[in-house]
Design an enzyme around this catalytic site. Structure first.
Site, PDB file in Angstrom:
ATOM      1  N   GLU A   1      -7.864  19.647  41.135  1.00 26.19           N
ATOM      2  CA  GLU A   1      -9.121  20.347  41.396  1.00 26.19           C
ATOM      3  C   GLU A   1      -8.969  21.854  41.269  1.00 26.19           C
ATOM      4  O   GLU A   1      -9.870  22.536  40.770  1.00 26.19           O
ATOM      5  CB  GLU A   1      -9.651  20.001  42.793  1.00 26.19           C
TER       6      GLU A   1
ATOM      7  N   PHE B   1     -15.714  14.654  45.837  1.00 26.80           N
ATOM      8  CA  PHE B   1     -16.213  14.703  47.208  1.00 26.80           C
ATOM      9  C   PHE B   1     -16.165  16.162  47.651  1.00 26.80           C
ATOM     10  O   PHE B   1     -15.169  16.844  47.388  1.00 26.80           O
ATOM     11  CB  PHE B   1     -15.341  13.858  48.146  1.00 26.80           C
TER      12      PHE B   1
ATOM     13  N   ASP C   1     -15.518  17.191  50.346  1.00 30.67           N
ATOM     14  CA  ASP C   1     -14.362  17.296  51.248  1.00 30.67           C
ATOM     15  C   ASP C   1     -13.125  17.849  50.514  1.00 30.67           C
ATOM     16  O   ASP C   1     -12.244  18.419  51.138  1.00 30.67           O
ATOM     17  CB  ASP C   1     -14.019  15.917  51.814  1.00 30.67           C
ATOM     18  N   PHE C   2     -13.090  17.648  49.189  1.00 35.67           N
ATOM     19  CA  PHE C   2     -11.904  18.084  48.435  1.00 35.67           C
ATOM     20  C   PHE C   2     -11.904  19.582  48.158  1.00 35.67           C
ATOM     21  O   PHE C   2     -11.016  20.091  47.490  1.00 35.67           O
ATOM     22  CB  PHE C   2     -11.801  17.319  47.100  1.00 35.67           C
ATOM     23  N   ILE C   3     -12.900  20.268  48.668  1.00 32.00           N
ATOM     24  CA  ILE C   3     -12.892  21.720  48.496  1.00 32.00           C
ATOM     25  C   ILE C   3     -11.628  22.316  49.102  1.00 32.00           C
ATOM     26  O   ILE C   3     -11.186  23.395  48.703  1.00 32.00           O
ATOM     27  CB  ILE C   3     -14.149  22.387  49.114  1.00 32.00           C
TER      28      ILE C   3
ATOM     29  N   HIS D   1     -14.012  11.930  53.491  1.00 35.19           N
ATOM     30  CA  HIS D   1     -14.863  11.570  52.354  1.00 35.19           C
ATOM     31  C   HIS D   1     -16.323  11.457  52.779  1.00 35.19           C
ATOM     32  O   HIS D   1     -17.095  10.761  52.135  1.00 35.19           O
ATOM     33  CB  HIS D   1     -14.445  10.218  51.761  1.00 35.19           C
TER      34      HIS D   1
END
Lengths: 335, 332, 368
Positions: free
Chosen positions: A70, A93, A95-97, A139
């Site tokens: 990412e 998602f 959340d993966f920031i 998630h």
């Protein structure tokens, strides 16, 4: 005009914009899927099957599947946008920031400003939000308030298929980085959506219902939950204005102010958490600007200050439901 | 990597330009060092002195279609890329007329017209952004390359490894040019870099890789030339590790107590790219001392003027605070 | 014995309307009423409007009390001249039953027809030919007729069409000239197998209707022009530009309010519908081309260009878009109905009145 799902509406916007502008490229994991394997090409068509079929129409040069990277791929999208492309990056998602914060919050958001306005970053980051699928704490979050904290970003939280299509087209054509937050529970939502290309301006709330007794502001999937509450309240003689801001940056405060001016009562429904969230933000702005119009304390209906649990019983009590909204509206009506 | 030196041997004119850039960088940084010590520099600065051959050796191969992603040790590469010296100085002084209108400052020297991309605070992200520049170049079939300058410290960040991989997977026209100056802030590479060999990471990602002596302009020029030409001709990314000493601290004000006693003096004596280049120009390329001295004098005048103009420049306009946050203000 | 007795019925002001609320009676029992006398105010979900008398008579009975909901077609009151005996009226009321064929049960059909290569969406309502063909104005669509369509369909088939560039028809238009749209209407009639129609056009749609009448007078049984710019009535210069440029809800609302005598008529739904239409790029493009072509038209349409076609003009006295002006006199043979407290949208502002005017005009034109 035809009945389309939220998912299909988003895909159609992507397709229209890719046809319209050859500089629009898609970047993300498994947007097609199947690269390098012995099986089908376009095997997934996106982790949420939103981009299915696009690789067949536009080729792998414009539908760029990435490794699980990412930071590099969102960073590359920023660099490509600053260099003049209009990338649409997908962050599976929100959340993966956690693994690409620098790219979004420091690079994309501040590129133009830091360099004194020399460049623009016409980047769209599509990401997914929301609880309700028993996916647990990493998630299921609704992290759009995080993005709205950062000047330089624009943040879109579409609640309907019609809005999703028009707002995504606007996002892609916009010359600033836009975070486009798709709620996964809405992908199957269906409604009439024009087949033609159209755009919806940012910073214009949708007035979902007009009532006059209480202003209810709700975002993303909460618009539908609030609409259910508003219908039930109407049976009891309480008529609510229901406002969907659609974008949290820019935020259409005028529409909220106009409504609160008339109702004097405000309930904000947000799937993001209670601290430093969009509900808190709107509450603060209204309290500051409209204090004299208020006839009751502002009420926020949000999840508790807790991570999102996976177990369905726990998750159900985490996400705001219509009964909590009804209770909040009743409580402001008592004042 | 066996490439004939004759292909990438710099011309006499090229050497003149390279020397000019390197001398300008050196003078600029030494002047800035003095200005900082005198309390006249309003912000933190990271000096490039000692590493000049790296910027000059790379920029010698770059054209208008190419991108250079800078590090926070930004002044040298900005000068080598040809950015306006006065605008650079004003930016470092955070004044009106700076390259970024005083909004970026020393690490963020950026000139869009030159495709010189300012550094990022978190240091490693330039590797990823350069992948994006390269993607745009390829998409538009511009026959260009993107060079990402990276410090040895940045290379320990995940985003850099991700970018190595992504560039290789997508076969992007990128060159990762690592300027290894021996220290990430106050920690030596011998401690922080497992294996103490960043060039060795290239092959792990399917990239050709080489390590060169950053004190040797000719070596840098050749290695950069090979890598840039490979990228330009569609051969994909490469990695070049340039061992380039820094003559000052991580930032100005750094007491450098982490260095061994006499270390900097020894580096200046044995690994000064500028004195080495000057000597070879005289020995092998028929430059006269007088000719070089005349160049130095001219550069000295330019430096004096840049600092004088920066010191005299008006402060940044307060109205800029809210400007250029967005390109499209509709709805805001 | 029912001669002279006229039932006053709950009207139907829209496809969706199934019942209406009696807000208040405007005349007392025994009052002499004339054509167009407002009798009772009725509220539907979309509008509050008076129901008017169709001819001179006496309001003999007020059946529906104020505040009650009455189904469409239900008996509100009874009109009859004083000569009719009370007993007969009582008998009529006792015998009254809602019409077997309620309007709700009328056949309606949303269909798509291709004419001159353009896909046209149209709504057919009711039965009986020659039908009424309704042509909407610039930026409008077939749904704009919803408040009059059902009333009109009591007598005959009513067809409302989305013109190219509008509604759910092709947004990419082959041409923007009035002649093209005239030919579209004629081609639509051909496609539907219609030799003759009663044409109704609103605003720009009226311009097109005049062009059809001029081109093929034998195919136009009657012509009704509503709020239409003609030779004497240019379109207000800035309206089209402002309509095209309005991008946000507030801007659109302000522009639409100029269409109505009472700005409160502009509902949130109306604004949303217009916004959704205007935001379709191909539609916006079509509108801009039509605007240019209309502006550049070499001559203004003439309502008297087809003297053999019975023609009426319905206009609002407060129309700011196509104002008739103080000294306007209709051309020879053309009847003018000027409505008070009505702007550019008579079919939305005074739907009952407009429906009765159209029905009367059509009946007169159909009389042997």
């Amino acid at each position: 005009m035809s009945v389309k799902s939220y998912r299909a509406a988003i895909r159609e916007a992507l397709e229209h914009e890719m046809q319209r502008d050859p500089d629009v490229v898609l970047i993300g994991q498994d947007l097609a899927g199947g690269a390098g394997g012995g099986g089908e090409d376009d095997a997934w068509g996106g982790p949420m099957a939103v981009t299915k079929g696009l690789v067949g129409k536009f080729g792998r040069e414009r539908v760029l599947d990435t490794p699980v990277s990412e930071a590099a791929s969102i960073g590359a999208a920023v660099g490509a946008a600053a260099a003049g492309l209009r990338p649409v990056a997908e962050l599976m998602f929100c959340d993966f920031i956690g693994v690409c914060c620098d790219q979004i919050l420091n690079q994309a958001a501040k590129y133009r400003y830091t360099f004194g306005g020399q460049d623009q970053v016409p980047l769209t980051i599509r990401t997914t939000i929301g609880a309700g699928q028993q996916l647990g704490s990493q998630h299921s979050q609704a992290l759009y308030p995080l993005f709205s904290y950062f000047p330089g970003l624009k943040v879109v939280v579409p609640a309907t298929a019609y809005d999703a299509k028009g707002l995504l087209a606007t996002a892609i054509r916009d010359n600033d980085p836009v975070i486009f937050c798709e709620h996964r529970l809405l992908y199957r939502l269906r409604e009439d959506v024009p087949d033609e290309s159209y755009t919806i301006p940012f910073g214009e709330a949708r007035i979902v219902e007009e009532g006059g007794d209480v202003t209810v502001v709700a975002l993303s999937r909460m618009v539908h939950v609030a609409a259910e509450a508003v219908r039930a309240l109407r049976e009891d003689g309480i008529d609510c204005d229901l406002i969907d801001p659609r974008t949290t940056t820019p935020l259409d405060t005028d529409t909220i102010f106009d409504s609160v001016e008339a109702t004097g009562r405000l309930v904000i429904v947000d799937e993001a958490g209670p601290r430093c969230g969009t509900a808190s933000d709107i509450a603060a702005i209204v309290a500051e600007e409209m204090f004299n119009a208020l006839r009751a304390p502002i009420r926020r209906v949000t999840p508790p200050y807790a991570p999102v649990p996976a177990a369905p019983e726990l998750e159900r009590s985490y996400v705001p439901d219509a009964s909590r909204i009804i209770a909040a509206v009743r409580s402001v009506m008592e004042r | 990597m066996t490439v004939s030196r004759t292909i990438y041997a710099p011309s006499r004119e090229g050497l003149r330009d390279a020397y000019g850039a390197m001398q300008k960088i050196r003078c600029f940084e030494e002047r800035l060092h003095a200005e900082f010590a005198a309390g006249r520099v309003p912000s933190s600065v990271h000096l490039y002195a000692g590493q000049e051959a790296s910027a000059a050796g790379i920029c010698a191969h770059l054209g208008a279609q190419d991108y250079l992603h800078n590090t926070h040790r930004a002044h040298g590469p900005a000068i080598a890329r040809g950015a306006d010296l006065i605008a650079i100085t004003k930016e470092i002084y955070l004044r009106a007329g700076g390259l970024c209108q005083g909004k970026g400052g020393s690490p963020h020297l950026h000139d869009a017209r030159l495709r010189l991309i300012g550094a990022n605070g978190g240091v490693g992200s330039g590797a990823a952004l350069a992948c994006g520049s390269a993607l745009a170049i390829r998409h538009r079939q511009e026959n260009g390359v993107a060079v990402a300058l990276l410090g040895d410290g940045a290379c320990n960040q995940g985003v850099v490894s991700e970018s190595f991989n992504l560039a290789s997977v997508w076969k992007l026209p990128v060159v990762f040019a690592i300027e290894n100056n021996g220290y990430a802030e106050a920690t030596a590479t011998s401690y922080a870099i497992a294996g103490d060999n960043l060039a060795a990471r290239g092959p792990a990602f399917g990239m050709p890789s080489t390590r060169v002596d950053g004190a040797d302009y000719f070596a840098v020029h050749e290695a950069a030339g090979v890598a840039i030409e490979r990228a330009r001709s569609g051969g994909g990314p490469s990695l070049v590790e340039i061992m380039a000493p820094r003559f000052y601290g991580h930032y100005e004000g750094d007491a450098q107590k982490y260095r061994a006693p006499g270390e900097v003096a020894e580096l200046r004596r044995t690994r000064d790219c500028l004195t080495r280049l000057r000597q070879r120009m005289i020995d092998e390329y028929q430059f006269s001392t007088a000719e070089i001295d005349a160049m130095d004098a001219e550069i000295g005048v330019d430096i004096d003027r840049a600092f004088a103009e920066a010191a005299a420049a008006p402060p940044s306009d307060p109205a800029l605070l809210m400007r250029d946050i967005y390109a499209d203000r509709s709805g805001l | 014995m029912n001669e002279g007795i006229t039932p006053l019925l709950m009207p139907r002001w829209g496809v969706d309307m199934t019942e209406g609320k009696v807000v208040r009676w405007l005349v007392v029992e025994g009052a002499v009423v004339h054509a167009n006398t407002e009798l009772v105010e009725v509220e539907s979900e979309k509008a509050v409007a008076p129901v008017e008398a169709g001819a001179e008579s006496v309001l003999r009975r007020r059946i529906a009390p104020e505040g009650v909901m009455v189904p469409v077609g239900g008996l509100l009151g009874v009109l009859a001249p004083n000569g009719v005996a009370d007993a007969d009226i009582e008998a009529f009321v006792q015998a009254f039953a809602a019409p077997k064929q309620s309007v709700a049960a009328m056949p309606t059909q949303d269909e798509t027809v291709t004419a001159l290569g353009q896909s046209l969406r149209l709504l057919s309502f009711g039965a009986g030919d020659p039908p009424l063909l309704l042509a909407h104005g610039f930026g409008g669509d077939r749904r704009g007729w919803s408040l009059v369509q059902s009333e009109l369909a009591r007598q005959r088939r009513v067809i409302s069409v989305d013109l190219p560039g509008h509604g759910d028809s092709s947004k990419t238009i082959a041409s923007a000239s009035p002649e093209f749209f005239r030919d579209i209407l004629l081609a639509l009639m051909d496609a539907l197998g219609l030799a003759r129609v009663h044409l109704v056009g609103h605003s720009w749609g009226g311009v097109l209707a005049m062009a059809v009448a001029e081109q093929a007078p034998q195919r136009v049984a009657s012509l009704t022009l509503i709020g239409t710019a003609g030779q004497e009535t240019p379109v207000e210069a800035n309206y089209i530009r402002d309509f095209l440029d309005a991008a946000r809800r507030a801007e659109v609302k302000t522009v639409l309010q100029r269409l109505f005598a009472d700005p409160a008529m502009v509902s949130r739904e109306m604004v949303e519908q217009v916004l959704r239409f205007k935001r379709i790029e191909a539609a916006d493009d079509a509108l801009r081309k039509i605007a240019v072509m209309s502006h550049e038209a070499s001559r203004r349409p003439d309502p008297a260009a087809a003297p053999s076609v019975p023609t009426q003009i319905i206009a609002g006295r407060e129309d700011r878009i196509c104002p008739l002006g103080e000294n306007f006199t209709p051309p020879q043979g053309v009847v003018l109905h000027l409505l008070d407290r009505v702007g550019h949208m008579p079919h939305l502002e005074a739907p009952a009145k407009v429906a009765s005017l159209i029905n009367a005009h059509v009946s007169a034109a159909s009389a042997p």
